[in-house]
Scaffold this active site. Structure first.
Site, short mmCIF file in Angstrom:
data_model
loop_
_atom_site.label_atom_id
_atom_site.label_comp_id
_atom_site.label_asym_id
_atom_site.label_seq_id
_atom_site.Cartn_x
_atom_site.Cartn_y
_atom_site.Cartn_z
N HIS A 234 35.61 35.08 33.24
CA HIS A 234 36.94 34.98 32.63
C HIS A 234 37.83 33.98 33.39
O HIS A 234 38.33 33.02 32.84
CB HIS A 234 37.64 36.34 32.67
CG HIS A 234 36.90 37.45 32.00
ND1 HIS A 234 36.68 37.51 30.64
CD2 HIS A 234 36.36 38.58 32.52
CE1 HIS A 234 36.03 38.63 30.35
NE2 HIS A 234 35.82 39.29 31.46
O1 RIB Z 1 40.31 40.90 31.16
C1 RIB Z 1 39.75 40.08 32.15
C2 RIB Z 1 40.68 39.93 33.31
O2 RIB Z 1 40.89 41.21 33.90
C3 RIB Z 1 40.11 39.05 34.44
O3 RIB Z 1 41.16 38.37 35.08
C4 RIB Z 1 39.48 40.04 35.38
O4 RIB Z 1 39.47 39.58 36.75
C5 RIB Z 1 40.45 41.20 35.26
O5 RIB Z 1 41.55 40.95 36.10
#
Ligand code: RIB
Ligand code: CA
Length: 320
Positions: A234
């Site tokens: 992500h």
């Molecule tokens: O939904 C994904 C996000 O939530 C990413 O930043 C992961 O590290 C968590 O913080």
């Protein structure tokens, strides 16, 4: 080289974003926030990571909970430490003696017009900095977030974790007027590290093997909880517009944050309609476009580019 400040909650994918930024950009600082774990743990993880990577980058600790005061964090998706799966070195330094909110303001003032802020955890630090210094949005080159989604959520059916943790903070960021890039789950879940990729990392040097262990843990957790087959990268996606801009495509459109207390709380309402300039009778128009929203990705080339940065880290760090 583009200057960036990463605001994060390490976090397996946050850790990858720190390495990826350090490999390709001018990483001027790291600020930490609650989220994947408590802010104490995310700060320890950030300090261990900059120690592991040998980075001369300041780390400033930030907020322990959201603007509405209801302290929460993401449970154990990232493990009890917030970055389970490998043993990281004990930090060789402490966090600086400045709150993350003040450090963000200070860096933006020092690098006026040049700094991109990358929130990749809950946006609480960034929102408080925008509130405390009304000129902040005009000092920044832009804000590039990992958060939200144009499709399904993860924490709720429609809300992504970083936004869900503090929707009021996200609303402040999306209304700030700063040039804004948003990469959400609709793109980031396609950017996944596979079992084969983990094997490639495990055959690498010390840093690659540590990230291989981290990704192996994260991939298994995402399989257990969300039925996914890969470890979603992500957070590094928020850096892509400044490293390999052709790999993620964006559309400029209006985005609003749902602040109600109902089932849609924390939703990023992205208006993807191609409304003409004709009559809008019976159609609710939204405010003007305020965000470049990620809509497409060359996933495999991006995963390979991220893995190359990890595997080549020693060579890259010696050049810097
Ligand atoms: O939904 C994904 C996000 O939530 C990413 O930043 C992961 O590290 C968590 O913080
Ligand atoms: Ca994160």
């Amino acid at each position: 080289m583009q200057k960036v400040l990463i605001d994060c909650d390490p976090g397996h994918d946050d850790a990858t974003a720190i390495l990826y930024a350090a490999a390709h950009l001018d990483l001027v600082g790291v600020t930490t926030v609650y989220g994947n774990q408590t802010v104490e743990k995310t700060t320890d993880n950030a300090l261990s990571l900059v120690t592991l990577l040998g980075l001369d980058v300041p780390v400033a600790q930030g907020c322990a909970g959201p603007l509405n005061g209801i302290v929460q964090h993401g449970g154990d998706l990232h493990g009890k430490t917030g970055i389970d799966g490998a043993v990281l070195p004990e930090p060789d330094r402490e966090a600086i003696d400045m709150h993350a909110v003040d450090f963000i303001i200070d860096m933006a003032r020092r690098h006026k017009g040049e700094l991109v802020l990358c929130p990749i955890g809950p946006f609480t630090n960034v929102a408080l900095a925008l509130r405390k210094e009304p000129r902040l949005a005009s000092w920044l080159k832009g804000i590039s977030v990992m958060g939200g989604t144009t499709q399904v959520g993860n924490t709720t059916p429609v809300a992504e974790f970083n936004i869900w943790c503090d929707p009021e903070a996200a609303d402040i960021v999306f209304r700030s007027g700063a040039p804004l890039w948003m990469v959400g789950l609709n793109v980031t879940r396609q950017v996944g590290v596979t079992e084969k990729d983990v094997a490639r990392l495990m055959a690498g040097g010390p840093v690659a093997r540590i990230f291989g262990g981290l990704f192996d843990f994260f991939r298994e957790r995402l399989r257990e909880v969300h039925g996914l087959s890969t470890a979603s990268m992500h957070d590094p996606c928020a850096l892509v517009p400044f490293i390999v801009p052709d790999l993620i495509s964006y559309r400029h459109c209006p985005v609003e944050i749902e602040l109600g207390r109902g089932p849609a709380r924390g939703m990023t309402v992205c208006d993807m309609r191609q409304l003409t300039t004709g009559k809008l009778e019976n159609i609710r128009s939204m405010h003007a476009a305020n965000c470049h929203v990620a809509v497409g990705v060359e996933a495999r080339p991006l995963v390979d580019h991220i893995l190359d940065a990890i595997i080549d880290w020693r060579l890259i760090s010696e050049k810097k």
